[in-house]
Design an enzyme around this catalytic site. Structure first.
Site, PDB file in Angstrom:
ATOM      1  N   LYS A  13      65.209  -2.096  13.135  1.00 13.12           N
ATOM      2  CA  LYS A  13      64.683  -0.737  13.370  1.00 13.12           C
ATOM      3  C   LYS A  13      63.670  -0.742  14.515  1.00 13.12           C
ATOM      4  O   LYS A  13      63.754   0.063  15.430  1.00 13.12           O
ATOM      5  CB  LYS A  13      64.012  -0.178  12.103  1.00 13.12           C
ATOM      6  CG  LYS A  13      64.907  -0.108  10.890  1.00 13.12           C
ATOM      7  CD  LYS A  13      64.177   0.454   9.685  1.00 13.12           C
ATOM      8  CE  LYS A  13      63.012  -0.362   9.181  1.00 13.12           C
ATOM      9  NZ  LYS A  13      63.359  -1.703   8.661  1.00 13.12           N
ATOM     10  N   ARG A  88      60.243   6.121   3.388  1.00  8.74           N
ATOM     11  CA  ARG A  88      60.728   4.978   2.633  1.00  8.74           C
ATOM     12  C   ARG A  88      60.861   5.288   1.151  1.00  8.74           C
ATOM     13  O   ARG A  88      61.251   4.419   0.366  1.00  8.74           O
ATOM     14  CB  ARG A  88      59.706   3.860   2.771  1.00  8.74           C
ATOM     15  CG  ARG A  88      60.130   2.751   3.665  1.00  8.74           C
ATOM     16  CD  ARG A  88      58.887   1.907   3.835  1.00  8.74           C
ATOM     17  NE  ARG A  88      59.209   0.545   4.036  1.00  8.74           N
ATOM     18  CZ  ARG A  88      59.051  -0.045   5.230  1.00  8.74           C
ATOM     19  NH1 ARG A  88      58.689   0.630   6.270  1.00  8.74           N
ATOM     20  NH2 ARG A  88      59.297  -1.307   5.344  1.00  8.74           N
ATOM     21  N   ARG A 127      61.388 -14.563  13.006  1.00 11.67           N
ATOM     22  CA  ARG A 127      60.705 -13.532  13.804  1.00 11.67           C
ATOM     23  C   ARG A 127      59.283 -13.923  14.198  1.00 11.67           C
ATOM     24  O   ARG A 127      58.531 -14.461  13.410  1.00 11.67           O
ATOM     25  CB  ARG A 127      60.658 -12.218  13.021  1.00 11.67           C
ATOM     26  CG  ARG A 127      59.801 -11.168  13.736  1.00 11.67           C
ATOM     27  CD  ARG A 127      59.999  -9.806  13.207  1.00 11.67           C
ATOM     28  NE  ARG A 127      59.599  -9.677  11.816  1.00 11.67           N
ATOM     29  CZ  ARG A 127      59.721  -8.556  11.129  1.00 11.67           C
ATOM     30  NH1 ARG A 127      60.250  -7.494  11.701  1.00 11.67           N
ATOM     31  NH2 ARG A 127      59.345  -8.503   9.887  1.00 11.67           N
ATOM     32  N   ARG A 160      54.424 -12.856  11.112  1.00  8.85           N
ATOM     33  CA  ARG A 160      53.796 -11.926  10.172  1.00  8.85           C
ATOM     34  C   ARG A 160      53.589 -12.614   8.817  1.00  8.85           C
ATOM     35  O   ARG A 160      54.488 -13.287   8.330  1.00  8.85           O
ATOM     36  CB  ARG A 160      54.695 -10.688   9.995  1.00  8.85           C
ATOM     37  CG  ARG A 160      54.371  -9.604  10.993  1.00  8.85           C
ATOM     38  CD  ARG A 160      55.344  -8.462  10.989  1.00  8.85           C
ATOM     39  NE  ARG A 160      55.723  -7.929   9.681  1.00  8.85           N
ATOM     40  CZ  ARG A 160      56.551  -6.908   9.527  1.00  8.85           C
ATOM     41  NH1 ARG A 160      57.064  -6.295  10.588  1.00  8.85           N
ATOM     42  NH2 ARG A 160      56.867  -6.474   8.331  1.00  8.85           N
ATOM     43  N   ARG A 171      60.205  -7.763  -0.505  1.00 16.22           N
ATOM     44  CA  ARG A 171      60.412  -6.591   0.363  1.00 16.22           C
ATOM     45  C   ARG A 171      61.853  -6.088   0.242  1.00 16.22           C
ATOM     46  O   ARG A 171      62.102  -4.878   0.241  1.00 16.22           O
ATOM     47  CB  ARG A 171      60.078  -6.935   1.820  1.00 16.22           C
ATOM     48  CG  ARG A 171      58.573  -6.983   2.057  1.00 16.22           C
ATOM     49  CD  ARG A 171      58.215  -7.696   3.340  1.00 16.22           C
ATOM     50  NE  ARG A 171      58.807  -7.105   4.509  1.00 16.22           N
ATOM     51  CZ  ARG A 171      59.049  -7.763   5.651  1.00 16.22           C
ATOM     52  NH1 ARG A 171      58.752  -9.042   5.743  1.00 16.22           N
ATOM     53  NH2 ARG A 171      59.571  -7.145   6.673  1.00 16.22           N
TER      54      ARG A 171
HETATM   55  P1  AP5 Z   1      62.942  -5.913  13.764  1.00 18.74           P
HETATM   56  O1  AP5 Z   1      63.360  -5.018  14.851  1.00 18.74           O
HETATM   57  O2  AP5 Z   1      61.531  -6.382  13.718  1.00 18.74           O
HETATM   58  O3  AP5 Z   1      63.425  -5.340  12.354  1.00 18.74           O
HETATM   59  P2  AP5 Z   1      62.848  -4.157  11.466  1.00 18.74           P
HETATM   60  O4  AP5 Z   1      63.997  -3.448  10.866  1.00 18.74           O
HETATM   61  O5  AP5 Z   1      61.872  -3.350  12.261  1.00 18.74           O
HETATM   62  O6  AP5 Z   1      62.155  -5.019  10.359  1.00 18.74           O
HETATM   63  P3  AP5 Z   1      60.704  -4.980   9.703  1.00 18.74           P
HETATM   64  O7  AP5 Z   1      60.574  -6.235   8.876  1.00 18.74           O
HETATM   65  O8  AP5 Z   1      59.623  -4.721  10.709  1.00 18.74           O
HETATM   66  O9  AP5 Z   1      60.843  -3.787   8.775  1.00 18.74           O
HETATM   67  P4  AP5 Z   1      60.069  -3.527   7.557  1.00 18.74           P
HETATM   68  O10 AP5 Z   1      60.638  -2.214   7.287  1.00 18.74           O
HETATM   69  O11 AP5 Z   1      60.082  -4.471   6.439  1.00 18.74           O
HETATM   70  O12 AP5 Z   1      58.534  -3.687   8.042  1.00 18.74           O
HETATM   71  P5  AP5 Z   1      57.446  -2.652   8.484  1.00 18.74           P
HETATM   72  O13 AP5 Z   1      56.645  -3.252   9.543  1.00 18.74           O
HETATM   73  O14 AP5 Z   1      58.036  -1.304   8.680  1.00 18.74           O
HETATM   74  O15 AP5 Z   1      63.906  -7.210  13.833  1.00 18.74           O
HETATM   75  C1  AP5 Z   1      63.761  -8.280  12.907  1.00 18.74           C
HETATM   76  C2  AP5 Z   1      64.043  -9.609  13.632  1.00 18.74           C
HETATM   77  O16 AP5 Z   1      65.434  -9.652  14.015  1.00 18.74           O
HETATM   78  C3  AP5 Z   1      63.262  -9.808  14.950  1.00 18.74           C
HETATM   79  O17 AP5 Z   1      62.961 -11.159  15.070  1.00 18.74           O
HETATM   80  C4  AP5 Z   1      64.253  -9.370  16.043  1.00 18.74           C
HETATM   81  O18 AP5 Z   1      64.000 -10.030  17.271  1.00 18.74           O
HETATM   82  C5  AP5 Z   1      65.588  -9.801  15.430  1.00 18.74           C
HETATM   83  N1  AP5 Z   1      66.705  -8.924  15.820  1.00 18.74           N
HETATM   84  C6  AP5 Z   1      66.679  -7.575  15.977  1.00 18.74           C
HETATM   85  N2  AP5 Z   1      67.906  -7.124  16.309  1.00 18.74           N
HETATM   86  C7  AP5 Z   1      68.717  -8.221  16.341  1.00 18.74           C
HETATM   87  C8  AP5 Z   1      70.119  -8.392  16.623  1.00 18.74           C
HETATM   88  N3  AP5 Z   1      70.915  -7.370  16.932  1.00 18.74           N
HETATM   89  N4  AP5 Z   1      70.615  -9.649  16.530  1.00 18.74           N
HETATM   90  C9  AP5 Z   1      69.806 -10.681  16.222  1.00 18.74           C
HETATM   91  N5  AP5 Z   1      68.487 -10.585  15.960  1.00 18.74           N
HETATM   92  C10 AP5 Z   1      67.951  -9.364  16.016  1.00 18.74           C
HETATM   93  O19 AP5 Z   1      56.568  -2.547   7.148  1.00 18.74           O
HETATM   94  C11 AP5 Z   1      55.759  -3.622   6.700  1.00 18.74           C
HETATM   95  C12 AP5 Z   1      55.009  -3.217   5.443  1.00 18.74           C
HETATM   96  O20 AP5 Z   1      54.184  -2.076   5.718  1.00 18.74           O
HETATM   97  C13 AP5 Z   1      55.888  -2.774   4.262  1.00 18.74           C
HETATM   98  O21 AP5 Z   1      56.334  -3.870   3.503  1.00 18.74           O
HETATM   99  C14 AP5 Z   1      54.908  -1.867   3.494  1.00 18.74           C
HETATM  100  O22 AP5 Z   1      53.980  -2.643   2.767  1.00 18.74           O
HETATM  101  C15 AP5 Z   1      54.153  -1.162   4.617  1.00 18.74           C
HETATM  102  N6  AP5 Z   1      54.819   0.092   5.013  1.00 18.74           N
HETATM  103  C16 AP5 Z   1      55.372   0.384   6.223  1.00 18.74           C
HETATM  104  N7  AP5 Z   1      55.897   1.617   6.220  1.00 18.74           N
HETATM  105  C17 AP5 Z   1      55.677   2.141   4.978  1.00 18.74           C
HETATM  106  C18 AP5 Z   1      56.014   3.360   4.346  1.00 18.74           C
HETATM  107  N8  AP5 Z   1      56.702   4.324   4.984  1.00 18.74           N
HETATM  108  N9  AP5 Z   1      55.639   3.545   3.072  1.00 18.74           N
HETATM  109  C19 AP5 Z   1      54.945   2.606   2.400  1.00 18.74           C
HETATM  110  N10 AP5 Z   1      54.614   1.399   2.929  1.00 18.74           N
HETATM  111  C20 AP5 Z   1      54.990   1.161   4.205  1.00 18.74           C
END
Ligand code: AP5
Length: 221
Positions: A13, A88, A127, A160, A171
């Site tokens: 994402k 979410r 990552r 992270r 997660r």
């Molecule tokens: P990346 O692009 O970083 O993936 P992502 O989908 O953004 O994954 P996240 O882990 O950041 O999502 P998340 O939803 O768990 O975390 P968030 O920060 O939102 O890609 C992942 C890896 O794959 C990278 O290394 C990238 O280089 C690689 N990659 C990408 N595309 C690729 C491809 N095509 N092929 C190969 N490799 C590839 O949330 C973190 C925490 O914050 C949550 O756990 C929660 O505690 C809190 N939080 C955030 N939002 C909310 C909410 N709305 N409500 C409540 N709590 C929340």
């Protein structure tokens, strides 16, 4: 245009939202990045967010919804937004719909990036992200040009704390229990666009842009 990027942790994402937002001239709002950014200062929001993030749990709806609604009220969001990692929960989705409706707007499309569970675990394990601008890298799939340094801003890369195997498992469990029901919510609203998230980063971006383009042509006809 108001677009939601939906998908499991590691689906890509953040990687995709950053470049698609530039391409479509939209503001990129990533709630995970906002919470991590807040942690650079010792605010009450930062403390609360850290407590939940470290365990792989969701930050409570009241805190998250208020943070996002304040952000979308800013003038730069007038022309459109890509939401990454929000909503979410059903409560967040309803609050977003309601807030946009009050401004005479709505979510136009929801891009659901679908990736197998084995691939998600592999991606999160490899990552590294930039401490300064939060750009994500992968040690094998998309390494930085200089080891340990961000290509975009030269910032230091780090892993992270919530990307440990145990927290990733939690997660994913939370995603399937609380966020996956949104697939059905947006499908029923006729807004869901499913895109295969495996393949190169460029291929996935191309798929997303083509899908969004077809959708907007369809809406105009
Ligand atoms: P990346 O692009 O970083 O993936 P992502 O989908 O953004 O994954 P996240 O882990 O950041 O999502 P998340 O939803 O768990 O975390 P968030 O920060 O939102 O890609 C992942 C890896 O794959 C990278 O290394 C990238 O280089 C690689 N990659 C990408 N595309 C690729 C491809 N095509 N092929 C190969 N490799 C590839 O949330 C973190 C925490 O914050 C949550 O756990 C929660 O505690 C809190 N939080 C955030 N939002 C909310 C909410 N709305 N409500 C409540 N709590 C929340």
């Amino acid at each position: 245009m108001y677009i939601v990027f939906l998908g499991a942790p590691g689906a890509g994402k953040g990687t995709q939202a950053a470049t698609v937002a530039v391409e479509l001239n939209l503001v990129h709002i990533a709630t995970g990045d906002m919470f991590r950014e807040a942690q650079k200062q010792e605010t009450e929001l930062a403390k609360q967010a850290r407590f939940y993030m470290e365990k792989g749990e969701l930050v409570p709806d009241e805190i998250t919804i208020q943070m996002v609604l304040e952000r979308i009220a800013a003038p730069d969001c007038e022309n459109g937004v890509i939401f990454d990692g929000f909503p979410r929960t059903l409560k967040q989705a309803e609050a977003l719909d309601e807030a946009l409706e009050k401004q005479g707007k709505m979510i136009d499309s929801v891009v659901y990036i679908k990736v197998s569970e084995a691939e998600l675990v592999e991606r999160l394990g490899g990552r590294w992200i930039c401490r300064q601008c939060q750009a994500p890298y992968h040690m094998v799939n998309s390494p930085p040009r200089t080891p340990g340094k961000c290509d975009r801003c030269g910032g230091e890369l780090y892993q992270r704390p919530d990307d440990t195997p145990e927290t990733v498992r939690e997660r994913l469990r939370v995603y399937f229990a609380e966020t996956a029901p949104l697939i059905d919510y947006y499908n029923r609203a006729g807004k869901l666009l499913e895109v295969g998230g495996e393949g190169s980063v460029d291929d996935v971006r191309e798929r997303i842009l083509v899908t969004l383009d077809k959708e907007s042509v369809g809406q105009r006809e």
